[in-house]
Design a protein around this motif. Structure first.
Motif, PDB file in Angstrom:
ATOM      1  N   VAL A   1      -6.604  -4.368   4.162  1.00 50.72           N
ATOM      2  CA  VAL A   1      -6.733  -3.247   3.216  1.00 50.72           C
ATOM      3  C   VAL A   1      -8.057  -2.514   3.501  1.00 50.72           C
ATOM      4  O   VAL A   1      -8.087  -1.269   3.577  1.00 50.72           O
TER       5      VAL A   1
ATOM      6  N   THR B   1       0.569   4.057  -2.919  1.00 52.42           N
ATOM      7  CA  THR B   1       0.131   5.424  -2.622  1.00 52.42           C
ATOM      8  C   THR B   1       1.295   6.407  -2.727  1.00 52.42           C
ATOM      9  O   THR B   1       1.101   7.562  -3.106  1.00 52.42           O
TER      10      THR B   1
ATOM     11  N   ILE C   1      -4.174   7.211   3.508  1.00 49.74           N
ATOM     12  CA  ILE C   1      -3.839   5.774   3.407  1.00 49.74           C
ATOM     13  C   ILE C   1      -2.324   5.588   3.607  1.00 49.74           C
ATOM     14  O   ILE C   1      -1.874   4.708   4.334  1.00 49.74           O
TER      15      ILE C   1
ATOM     16  N   LEU D   1       0.834  -1.214   0.000  1.00 48.71           N
ATOM     17  CA  LEU D   1       0.000   0.000   0.000  1.00 48.71           C
ATOM     18  C   LEU D   1       0.864   1.258   0.000  1.00 48.71           C
ATOM     19  O   LEU D   1       0.551   2.249  -0.671  1.00 48.71           O
TER      20      LEU D   1
ATOM     21  N   TRP E   1      -7.518  11.342   0.732  1.00 44.70           N
ATOM     22  CA  TRP E   1      -7.657   9.924   1.071  1.00 44.70           C
ATOM     23  C   TRP E   1      -6.350   9.169   0.827  1.00 44.70           C
ATOM     24  O   TRP E   1      -5.893   8.391   1.657  1.00 44.70           O
TER      25      TRP E   1
ATOM     26  N   LEU F   1      -8.398   1.429   4.509  1.00 42.08           N
ATOM     27  CA  LEU F   1      -9.183   2.354   3.674  1.00 42.08           C
ATOM     28  C   LEU F   1     -10.234   3.065   4.520  1.00 42.08           C
ATOM     29  O   LEU F   1     -10.465   4.272   4.365  1.00 42.08           O
TER      30      LEU F   1
END
Ligand code: HEM
Length: 431
Positions: free
Chosen positions: A241, A47, A82, A43, A78, A245
């Motif tokens: 995940v 990101t 994250i 992740l 967002w 989120l």
């Protein structure tokens, strides 16, 4: 369709063996913590690449680019959240994974190198968190990095040189941001990626996760990796995940005012994962708090697998029921002892002339000698009088060190107010 399924299976089997022992599929053996750490790294990479499309790494533009990202770019806030939550959760998950390795005896022969690679991974992910902390160039970032880089200055001989190297000059400024950006976005992810592949390969080479050692060899029942293991990994990964989120929707990553070198917040604190060391700095001579103790701790962790019979019997949590009892007692006694020491030292500092106390001997050599004596005494008492094995005593020692660090971190993060005096979290007026 069939072809693409075959390719995915092939990719999975590059990281896993064709079959795995059924016993290692037990969720309670590993709690999927290593896999969760890997998902969080994934992740972060994903990101991070998206954030790079907007972020600008100069002191004049960095803060404004974060404002643009969070206010104008669709889903920008967002994505930033994250990235923030994955990074912070990764520190917690990796430390829990380390503890699970200790508590299930998974650092013994055959897994020593992987233990050391794991320690390097932990170091790199802390470095990654820390270098990323500066990038928004807000007050929180600026002063936390000021505190931490000034801690570097206490390292004997090369401290001031190291401090200047990391800062890219005498003060935090454009040089620091440039250094931190390159480390954060290029060198550290590159190192993490290589070490992670090596880490996974070594798990595979060791024949999968650690297994219960039995007196007489019994045939190991093996099951196919696809689907038996992969389905479990996917379930854990997807739940994690989803959690990240959701967390990123309800809880924003912090962003204070733009960095102002002329206005230090009170108290100025390090990022939470270094607060344990900032707390130690209040009680010990700086050379001991930021150099001697962390160095001894890291050296002990690196060397422990090479001490004969220092790992618990494989695959059984705490090694035995007795080991579990010892672990519980260590956590309870360690928590109370650490709290008592912090409060006692606080009283001592208030009641006496601090300058007279603040010497290399009284705040460095003396407490270090006392601690070494105490640990040696405890080791002898536990092994000779209480008949615990070396491995159980080593486990208790690692747990004790962890408890001290966790208690110091909690006190530092929530119970230190203005001037770093002890204060209730609700009485700190937003400090
Ligand atoms: C970014 C950080 C890390 C990632 C992504 C990661 C990932 C993994 C994965 C996926 C496994 C196999 C499955 C499992 O145990 O859940 C594993 C096993 C292992 N890890 Fe890590 N790890 C990380 C950090 C660490 C750290 C900090 C240590 C300890 C110093 C460590 C030591 C080990 C050892 C010794 C094994 C083999 C365990 C066994 O055979 O049962 N790892 N790691």
């Amino acid at each position: 369709m069939k072809q693409s399924r075959r390719s995915i299976t092939d990719l999975i089997l590059h990281l896993h063996p064709q079959t795995v022992p059924r016993e290692t599929l037990r969720v309670t053996l590993s709690w999927g913590l290593g896999g969760m750490a890997a998902v969080l790294v994934g992740l972060l990479f994903l990101t991070g690449i998206l954030l790079l499309l907007v972020y600008q790494s100069s002191p004049t533009n960095a803060y404004a680019s974060i404002l643009t990202l969070t206010r104008e770019v669709p889903f920008g806030l967002w994505i930033r959240n994250i990235h923030h939550w994955s990074a912070n959760l990764l520190v917690i998950v990796a430390v829990l994974h380390l503890l699970r390795v200790v508590l299930t005896g998974a650092f013994g022969p055959g897994r020593r190198l992987n233990w050391m690679i794991g320690l390097l991974l932990l170091f790199l992910l802390l470095a990654s968190n820390f270098t990323g902390y500066l990038l928004p160039w807000d007050q929180l970032a600026y002063w936390a990095v000021t505190i931490c880089t000034s801690m570097l200055g206490y390292i004997p001989l090369c401290g001031p040189w190291l401090q200047e190297l990391f800062r890219g000059g005498a003060e935090i400024g454009p040089g620091t941001l440039a250094n931190f950006f390159v480390l954060h976005a290029a060198f550290i992810p590159g190192g993490l990626f290589i070490l992670l592949l090596w880490h996974f390969w070594l798990v595979r080479k060791a024949g999968g996760l650690v297994q219960v050692e039995r007196e007489e060899p019994v045939p190991v029942e093996r099951v196919p990796t696809v689907p038996d293991l992969v389905v479990r990994e996917a379930a854990f990964g997807l739940v994690l995940v989803a959690l990240v989120l959701i967390l990123a929707v309800v809880w924003n990553a912090p962003l204070l005012d733009q960095a102002n070198p002329g206005m230090s917040p009170n108290p100025a604190k390090a990022p939470w994962y270094f607060m344990g060391f900032q707390e130690l700095l209040l009680h010990l001579h700086p050379v001991f708090a930021v150099f001697v103790w962390p160095l001894l701790g890291a050296a002990a962790l690196l060397c422990v697998p090479f001490w004969r019979e220092s790992a618990l019997p494989g695959g059984v949590w705490f090694g035995s029921e007795r080991g579990r009892t010892l672990a519980v007692w260590t956590i309870v006694a360690g928590t109370f002892a650490t709290l008592a020491m912090i409060l006692l030292d606080n009283l001592l500092l208030h009641a006496s002339n601090v300058a007279a106390l603040d010497t290399l001997v009284t705040r460095g050599l003396l407490p270090t000698g006392l601690l070494a004596g105490l640990l040696a005494g405890l080791y002898l008492w536990l092994t000779r009088k209480q008949h615990y094995s070396r491995a159980e005593t080593v486990m208790a020692g690692i747990l004790l060190a962890m408890v001290v660090l966790v208690v110091c971190t909690i006190i530092g993060v929530w119970f230190r107010g203005a001037e770093m005096h002890l204060a209730w979290p609700w009485g700190q007026g937003g400090g």
